[in-house]
Design a protein around this motif. Sequence first.
Motif, PDB file in Angstrom:
ATOM      1  N   UNK A   1       0.820  -1.231   0.000  1.00 39.93           N
ATOM      2  CA  UNK A   1       0.000   0.000   0.000  1.00 39.93           C
ATOM      3  C   UNK A   1       0.845   1.270   0.000  1.00 39.93           C
TER       4      UNK A   1
ATOM      5  N   UNK B   1       2.420  -6.670   3.371  1.00 39.96           N
ATOM      6  CA  UNK B   1       3.461  -5.808   3.922  1.00 39.96           C
ATOM      7  C   UNK B   1       4.797  -6.187   3.329  1.00 39.96           C
TER       8      UNK B   1
ATOM      9  N   UNK C   1      10.868   2.327   6.507  1.00 41.83           N
ATOM     10  CA  UNK C   1      10.796   3.719   6.047  1.00 41.83           C
ATOM     11  C   UNK C   1      10.039   4.600   7.033  1.00 41.83           C
ATOM     12  N   UNK C   2       8.921   4.086   7.549  1.00 38.14           N
ATOM     13  CA  UNK C   2       8.079   4.928   8.397  1.00 38.14           C
ATOM     14  C   UNK C   2       8.733   5.262   9.728  1.00 38.14           C
ATOM     15  N   UNK C   3       9.761   4.499  10.102  1.00 44.55           N
ATOM     16  CA  UNK C   3      10.445   4.793  11.369  1.00 44.55           C
ATOM     17  C   UNK C   3      11.648   5.715  11.180  1.00 44.55           C
TER      18      UNK C   3
ATOM     19  N   UNK D   1      11.987   8.860   9.874  1.00 46.90           N
ATOM     20  CA  UNK D   1      11.941  10.260  10.326  1.00 46.90           C
ATOM     21  C   UNK D   1      12.240  10.406  11.807  1.00 46.90           C
ATOM     22  N   UNK D   2      11.651   9.569  12.635  1.00 44.72           N
ATOM     23  CA  UNK D   2      11.859   9.667  14.080  1.00 44.72           C
ATOM     24  C   UNK D   2      13.308   9.328  14.451  1.00 44.72           C
TER      25      UNK D   2
ATOM     26  N   UNK E   1      15.569  12.143  13.489  1.00 43.47           N
ATOM     27  CA  UNK E   1      15.329  13.278  14.374  1.00 43.47           C
ATOM     28  C   UNK E   1      16.032  13.093  15.717  1.00 43.47           C
TER      29      UNK E   1
ATOM     30  N   UNK F   1       5.932   8.127   1.347  1.00 42.36           N
ATOM     31  CA  UNK F   1       5.634   9.467   1.844  1.00 42.36           C
ATOM     32  C   UNK F   1       6.498   9.885   3.041  1.00 42.36           C
ATOM     33  N   UNK F   2       7.369   8.978   3.505  1.00 42.43           N
ATOM     34  CA  UNK F   2       8.206   9.340   4.645  1.00 42.43           C
ATOM     35  C   UNK F   2       9.163  10.480   4.276  1.00 42.43           C
TER      36      UNK F   2
ATOM     37  N   UNK G   1       7.675  13.740   5.025  1.00 45.05           N
ATOM     38  CA  UNK G   1       7.723  13.995   6.461  1.00 45.05           C
ATOM     39  C   UNK G   1       9.102  14.487   6.864  1.00 45.05           C
TER      40      UNK G   1
ATOM     41  N   UNK H   1      -2.402   8.282   3.912  1.00 48.27           N
ATOM     42  CA  UNK H   1      -1.504   9.438   3.866  1.00 48.27           C
ATOM     43  C   UNK H   1      -2.308  10.717   4.101  1.00 48.27           C
TER      44      UNK H   1
ATOM     45  N   UNK I   1       5.684  12.296  16.601  1.00 44.02           N
ATOM     46  CA  UNK I   1       5.795  10.843  16.696  1.00 44.02           C
ATOM     47  C   UNK I   1       4.956  10.268  17.830  1.00 44.02           C
TER      48      UNK I   1
ATOM     49  N   UNK J   1      -0.766  -7.563  10.835  1.00 42.33           N
ATOM     50  CA  UNK J   1       0.245  -6.506  10.727  1.00 42.33           C
ATOM     51  C   UNK J   1       1.387  -6.941   9.812  1.00 42.33           C
ATOM     52  N   UNK J   2       1.844  -8.155   9.986  1.00 42.82           N
ATOM     53  CA  UNK J   2       3.026  -8.600   9.247  1.00 42.82           C
ATOM     54  C   UNK J   2       2.662  -9.121   7.857  1.00 42.82           C
ATOM     55  N   UNK J   3       1.631  -9.946   7.790  1.00 48.83           N
ATOM     56  CA  UNK J   3       1.282 -10.556   6.498  1.00 48.83           C
ATOM     57  C   UNK J   3       0.461  -9.587   5.659  1.00 48.83           C
TER      58      UNK J   3
ATOM     59  N   UNK K   1       0.758   3.266   9.454  1.00 47.58           N
ATOM     60  CA  UNK K   1       2.181   3.414   9.746  1.00 47.58           C
ATOM     61  C   UNK K   1       2.956   3.803   8.491  1.00 47.58           C
TER      62      UNK K   1
ATOM     63  N   UNK L   1       1.823   5.128   5.940  1.00 49.75           N
ATOM     64  CA  UNK L   1       1.298   6.372   5.376  1.00 49.75           C
ATOM     65  C   UNK L   1       1.707   7.596   6.181  1.00 49.75           C
ATOM     66  N   UNK L   2       2.485   7.400   7.248  1.00 47.21           N
ATOM     67  CA  UNK L   2       2.875   8.515   8.112  1.00 47.21           C
ATOM     68  C   UNK L   2       1.664   9.159   8.789  1.00 47.21           C
ATOM     69  N   UNK L   3       0.593   8.377   8.978  1.00 46.90           N
ATOM     70  CA  UNK L   3      -0.595   8.883   9.657  1.00 46.90           C
ATOM     71  C   UNK L   3      -0.482   8.484  11.128  1.00 46.90           C
TER      72      UNK L   3
END
Lengths: 323, 254
Positions: A47, A76, A183-185, A187-188, A191, A203-204, A207, A277, B30, B193-195, B208, B210-212
Motif C-alpha cells: 500500500x 506488507x 521507512x516509516x520509522x 523520520x523519528x 530526528x 511518503x516518509x 515527512x 496518507x 511521533x 500486521x506482518x502478512x 504506519x 502512510x505517516x498517519x
Amino acid sequence: MRRLLAGIATGALMVAATACGSSGGGGASGKNASSGGTTTVKLGVIPIVDVAPVYLGQEKGFYAKHGLKLSMTTAQGGAAIVPGVVSGQFQFGFSNMTSLMIAQSNGVPVKAIANGVASTGVAGADFGAITVKKGSAIRTAKDLEGRKVAVNTLKNINETAVRESVRKAGGDPSKVTFVELAFDQMPAALDSGQIDAAMVVEPALATVRSQGATEIASSLVDVAKDLTVAMYFTSNQYAQQHPAVVKDFQEATAESLAYADAHPDEVRQIVTTYTKIPAAVLAKVTLPKWPAEPNKASIETLEKLGEQDGLFKTAPDLGKLLP
Amino acid sequence: MNTALGAAGLAAFLALGEAVPRLGIVKERYFPPTSRIARALGDQITDGAFWTDLGDTLTGWALGLMIAVGAGIVVGVVLSVVPYLREATASTIEFLRPIPSVALIPLAVLLYGTELRSVLLLVVYASFWQVLIQVMYGVRDVDPVAEETARSYGLGTWARIRHVLWPTALPYVMTGVRLAAAVALILTVTAELVIGAPGLGARIAVAQTSQAVPEMYALIVVTGLLGLIVNVGARTVERYALAWHQSVRGEVAV
C-alpha cells in the motif's frame, strides 16, 4: 454447566470442520474465477504511492477492457508477495528489481512482465533520497564514511543505491555502516540522532522534508538515469499456463501506467482510497515516474552494481527474468 | 473502590499521555497527545471500513480460539488417558511448543497467502499449546483415590472422564482458555500486521507506512481495548464455569 461446555466443544469442532471445508472450496474458486468472459486475478501489492496506476487503471476500466478484474491484496512488503505469487496465492505481484533478481538468482521461478515504477531521473527532485538531519555536518555522500545509514532492507536495492552515491561522490562505500529500519520509522530515528542519514522514500520523505532535513543525494538517480525501480511479475508456471491472461495484464498495465503518468491529480486522489496518507503530506509527495516500458539498460546497471556488492550468489539471468 | 482506583489510574495515565508530548519531552509528531489520538479514534469510528476490519480481526480471533480450545481439550484428554500415547508424544510436544508462531509466517503465506486461513494457522498454533498443556496438568492433578474409587465402582472410561477427570481438570482448562484468548488476540493482530491479511493489524500497518501517526495510535488503542474486553470476558466465563469450584466460591465469600 457441563452441557454448556459440551456445547462449546462441539461448536468449536464444527467450526473447525466447516473452516476446513470452506477453505478447500475457497482455494479452488479463488484461483481463477472466470465469469462472463472476465477473469479475476489476484495482485499482491504494497500500500504505497508506487502502485497507484493499477488502482487507477481498475477504476478507469483499462483492465475490464481486457477482460480482467483485479483483486488487490495488500501485503506488507515483498516478504509476503514473492512466496504468494510463486505458490499461486496471487497471480501477479509487485516487487523491486533487486528483490526479483535475487529471487531469480536463487532459482525462484519468477518472471517480470510489466513495468512498475521508475525514478523521476531528476537529482534533487526524486521520490527517494539520502537525507540528513537539519544542521548535520554531513554535506555529501562521501561524508557518510564511518556513519550510520538506514535503509529499509539490507542487501537490497536501496543499499545498492546508497553505495553508488557514496562511490560517485568519491567515497568508499565499505566504510559505511548500514542499519535496517522501516521507512516509516526513519523520520523519528533521524530526528533523535539514532542514525546519521536515511535512504528514505515517499511518503516518509515528505515527512523528513517537513522537518527541515537536507537531501544530500538522490541515490536512485545516481544508480542510473530513469532507473526502473520495481516491476509487476508472475511465476514462470503461471506465465506458461496462461499466456493470454499475462498478455492482457501487460497491455492493461501499460495503459494504466501511461494514464497515471499523465494525470498526477487523479493519482493523488486514488492514493487516498488505499493508504492513510494525510492530505497535507500527500500534497507534498514527489510522485515517481510510470513509463509504460521498463528501462533495460538501467536494470543491467543495477544488476552489475548488485553483483559488485555481492548481493547475488550467482548472476541473475536478465534474459529470462525480463519480458 | 477498586473501580474508582482503576478509573483514577487510567485518568492519570491519559493526562500523562497528554502532557508528555505537549511539554516537548517527546516530539508531538511521533507521539501525539491523548486528545489528538482521541480525535483520530473518533474519525475511525465513523469510518465504515474500520468496522469491517474490526469484524475481520474478531472473526480471526474467535475462530482461531475455538479451534485451538476444541483441539487442545480433545488432544489433551486423549493423550492423558492413553499413557503410551503421552510417552510417545512428550518429546514432540516439547520440541514444537517453544517454536514461536510468528516463525511460521513464511509457511502461512506460502500455503494461504494473505487470507484468513494464514491468520488462523498462526493463532491456532500459538493458542493450542496454552490449552493443551493446562489440560495435561489438570489431568495429572486427578486424585488417585477418587480415580481408584471410580474404577472399583465399575465406571467405564467415558464415565470416569466425565465425573472424575473433567471436574478436576476444568479449573486448569479455564486458565488455559483465558491465556489462549489473550494469545489469540495478539497473534491475530500480529499476523494482520506482518502478512497484511485484512483486519485491524493491516489497518495499523497502512497508517504506519502512510505517516498517519495519530491514526496509528488510535488503532493501537483499539487493540488495547479489545484485549481488555477479551480478558474481562474470559474471567467472567471462568467464574461462571467454575461457580461450583472452591477457588471461585472462596473468592466470592470473602
